[in-house]
Write a protein that holds these residues in place. Sequence first.
Motif, PDB file in Angstrom:
ATOM      1  N   ASP A 192      12.339  29.567 -32.929  1.00 51.28           N
ATOM      2  CA  ASP A 192      13.495  30.054 -33.677  1.00 51.28           C
ATOM      3  C   ASP A 192      14.693  30.334 -32.789  1.00 51.28           C
ATOM      4  OD1 ASP A 192      11.947  32.318 -32.604  1.00 51.28           O
ATOM      5  OD2 ASP A 192      13.484  33.541 -33.557  1.00 51.28           O
ATOM      6  N   SER A 193      14.548  30.151 -31.467  1.00 53.18           N
ATOM      7  CA  SER A 193      15.609  30.605 -30.577  1.00 53.18           C
ATOM      8  C   SER A 193      15.938  29.590 -29.497  1.00 53.18           C
ATOM      9  CB  SER A 193      15.223  31.930 -29.911  1.00 53.18           C
ATOM     10  OG  SER A 193      14.288  31.692 -28.870  1.00 53.18           O
ATOM     11  N   GLU A 194      17.067  29.844 -28.849  1.00 55.62           N
ATOM     12  CA  GLU A 194      17.489  29.008 -27.724  1.00 55.62           C
ATOM     13  C   GLU A 194      16.449  29.039 -26.608  1.00 55.62           C
ATOM     14  OE1 GLU A 194      21.362  28.518 -24.760  1.00 55.62           O
ATOM     15  OE2 GLU A 194      20.973  30.432 -25.757  1.00 55.62           O
ATOM     16  N   THR A 209      13.636  23.551 -34.573  1.00 58.00           N
ATOM     17  CA  THR A 209      14.081  24.931 -34.754  1.00 58.00           C
ATOM     18  C   THR A 209      13.978  25.333 -36.220  1.00 58.00           C
ATOM     19  OG1 THR A 209      15.632  24.733 -32.906  1.00 58.00           O
ATOM     20  CG2 THR A 209      16.010  26.533 -34.460  1.00 58.00           C
ATOM     21  N   VAL A 210      13.414  26.511 -36.475  1.00 57.60           N
ATOM     22  CA  VAL A 210      13.433  27.075 -37.821  1.00 57.60           C
ATOM     23  C   VAL A 210      14.663  27.973 -37.943  1.00 57.60           C
ATOM     24  CG1 VAL A 210      10.938  26.923 -38.169  1.00 57.60           C
ATOM     25  CG2 VAL A 210      11.910  28.992 -37.143  1.00 57.60           C
ATOM     26  N   PRO A 211      15.258  28.088 -39.148  1.00 59.60           N
ATOM     27  CA  PRO A 211      16.545  28.768 -39.291  1.00 59.60           C
ATOM     28  C   PRO A 211      16.470  30.256 -39.609  1.00 59.60           C
ATOM     29  CG  PRO A 211      16.018  27.672 -41.335  1.00 59.60           C
ATOM     30  CD  PRO A 211      14.882  27.366 -40.386  1.00 59.60           C
ATOM     31  N   TYR A 212      15.259  30.810 -39.734  1.00 60.01           N
ATOM     32  CA  TYR A 212      15.150  32.160 -40.288  1.00 60.01           C
ATOM     33  C   TYR A 212      14.785  33.225 -39.251  1.00 60.01           C
ATOM     34  CZ  TYR A 212      10.429  30.160 -40.343  1.00 60.01           C
ATOM     35  OH  TYR A 212       9.274  29.515 -40.000  1.00 60.01           O
ATOM     36  N   GLY A 213      14.722  32.888 -37.975  1.00 58.94           N
ATOM     37  CA  GLY A 213      14.271  33.850 -36.966  1.00 58.94           C
ATOM     38  C   GLY A 213      15.403  34.679 -36.399  1.00 58.94           C
ATOM     39  N   TYR A 214      15.346  34.907 -35.087  1.00 55.08           N
ATOM     40  CA  TYR A 214      16.236  35.882 -34.466  1.00 55.08           C
ATOM     41  C   TYR A 214      17.336  35.235 -33.617  1.00 55.08           C
ATOM     42  CZ  TYR A 214      12.025  38.504 -35.688  1.00 55.08           C
ATOM     43  OH  TYR A 214      10.948  39.027 -36.346  1.00 55.08           O
ATOM     44  N   HIS A 216      18.670  35.891 -30.904  1.00 57.51           N
ATOM     45  CA  HIS A 216      19.568  36.810 -30.215  1.00 57.51           C
ATOM     46  C   HIS A 216      20.891  37.004 -30.954  1.00 57.51           C
ATOM     47  CE1 HIS A 216      16.597  35.434 -27.398  1.00 57.51           C
ATOM     48  NE2 HIS A 216      17.185  34.266 -27.271  1.00 57.51           N
ATOM     49  N   GLY A 217      20.839  36.865 -32.283  1.00 57.56           N
ATOM     50  CA  GLY A 217      22.031  37.078 -33.093  1.00 57.56           C
ATOM     51  C   GLY A 217      22.972  35.900 -33.148  1.00 57.56           C
ATOM     52  N   GLN A 218      22.611  34.772 -32.546  1.00 59.85           N
ATOM     53  CA  GLN A 218      23.470  33.595 -32.529  1.00 59.85           C
ATOM     54  C   GLN A 218      23.039  32.598 -33.608  1.00 59.85           C
ATOM     55  OE1 GLN A 218      26.199  33.527 -30.466  1.00 59.85           O
ATOM     56  NE2 GLN A 218      25.469  35.624 -30.067  1.00 59.85           N
ATOM     57  N   PRO A 219      23.955  31.776 -34.129  1.00 65.06           N
ATOM     58  CA  PRO A 219      23.595  30.793 -35.159  1.00 65.06           C
ATOM     59  C   PRO A 219      22.663  29.719 -34.600  1.00 65.06           C
ATOM     60  CG  PRO A 219      25.856  30.446 -34.418  1.00 65.06           C
ATOM     61  CD  PRO A 219      25.402  31.736 -33.811  1.00 65.06           C
ATOM     62  N   VAL A 220      21.682  29.301 -35.403  1.00 61.13           N
ATOM     63  CA  VAL A 220      20.725  28.301 -34.938  1.00 61.13           C
ATOM     64  C   VAL A 220      21.392  26.948 -34.705  1.00 61.13           C
ATOM     65  CG1 VAL A 220      18.751  29.413 -36.000  1.00 61.13           C
ATOM     66  CG2 VAL A 220      20.045  27.708 -37.299  1.00 61.13           C
ATOM     67  N   GLN A 221      22.562  26.721 -35.330  1.00 60.93           N
ATOM     68  CA  GLN A 221      23.251  25.440 -35.151  1.00 60.93           C
ATOM     69  C   GLN A 221      23.701  25.231 -33.710  1.00 60.93           C
ATOM     70  OE1 GLN A 221      23.952  27.696 -37.514  1.00 60.93           O
ATOM     71  NE2 GLN A 221      23.277  26.659 -39.376  1.00 60.93           N
ATOM     72  N   SER A 222      23.762  26.311 -32.944  1.00 64.28           N
ATOM     73  CA  SER A 222      24.185  26.201 -31.543  1.00 64.28           C
ATOM     74  C   SER A 222      23.046  25.772 -30.622  1.00 64.28           C
ATOM     75  CB  SER A 222      24.739  27.552 -31.064  1.00 64.28           C
ATOM     76  OG  SER A 222      23.708  28.540 -31.045  1.00 64.28           O
ATOM     77  N   ILE A 223      21.818  25.711 -31.143  1.00 61.76           N
ATOM     78  CA  ILE A 223      20.655  25.391 -30.324  1.00 61.76           C
ATOM     79  C   ILE A 223      20.541  23.883 -30.143  1.00 61.76           C
ATOM     80  CG2 ILE A 223      18.140  25.520 -30.189  1.00 61.76           C
ATOM     81  CD1 ILE A 223      18.281  28.072 -31.859  1.00 61.76           C
ATOM     82  N   ASP A 224      20.279  23.459 -28.911  1.00 63.82           N
ATOM     83  CA  ASP A 224      20.087  22.042 -28.616  1.00 63.82           C
ATOM     84  C   ASP A 224      18.645  21.663 -28.920  1.00 63.82           C
ATOM     85  OD1 ASP A 224      20.149  19.453 -27.652  1.00 63.82           O
ATOM     86  OD2 ASP A 224      19.914  20.070 -25.555  1.00 63.82           O
TER      87      ASP A 224
END
Length: 246
Positions: A192-194, A209-214, A216-224
């Motif tokens: 769920d996180s970077e 990536t799952v969209p419902y986790g934590y 660190h408060g950042q949007p999941v769309q920013s994850i590579d």
Amino acid sequence: MTDTDLTAVADDDRRGASPIGPVHAVIIDLDGTMVDTAGDFMAALNAVLGEFDLPPIDQAEVVAYVGKGSEHLIRSVLSARLPPTEAEQRFDVVLAGYQRAYAVVNGRHTRLYPDVIRGLDALRAARIKLACVTNKPLRFALGLLEQYGLRPYFEVVFGGDSLPRKKPDPLPMLAACDALGVPHAQAVAIGDSENDARAARAAGLATLTVPYGYNHGQPVQSIDSDGIVSSLLEAARWVTASSAVQ
């Protein structure tokens, strides 16, 4: 956020996850991916903060800190409440108190995310080897997996204290693949996180990536990552599709 909302988020933000080739192993994160443990974190933190007459924490602040292990969590909480020198002086005793409190509440304020069991069943039916790799201390991770009936699904479980380095370092991913006997290129990490994605990328794994986790408060769309999937069940379908590509 409701289950319907979670699905809508994933449908809106999925970035075209596509099959990459045969997948023989899946490595899955715990907190924020299979189980929502923010309530446990908050209860344990407030118990120890109360002991030291420090301001309590709410769930939004908890979610911003979790994912990098207990040490990072406590340092973040103390740095938000104390001058740097005093925060460092109190670190060891507060960390010990937090771990005692967490041992009492582990699993009490936790819930499984939707379709976790169905997703694990689908992966097992497809003969995919499974590992759980988390930054949570191993004893807490095993206790939580047992409580929610998840432990039998996993051949390998690594906690944040199982190895010299934790996510986002690639070591836990590499070690899990080695323990499963699967080449890194034939494994997928789900988190769920970077932290999860960075560890997987550095280890040469595909990542979802799952969209419902934590995160660190950042949007999941920013994850590579290779794609955003609404649930472990959708991730299992992606893995199955990938495995069908020869």
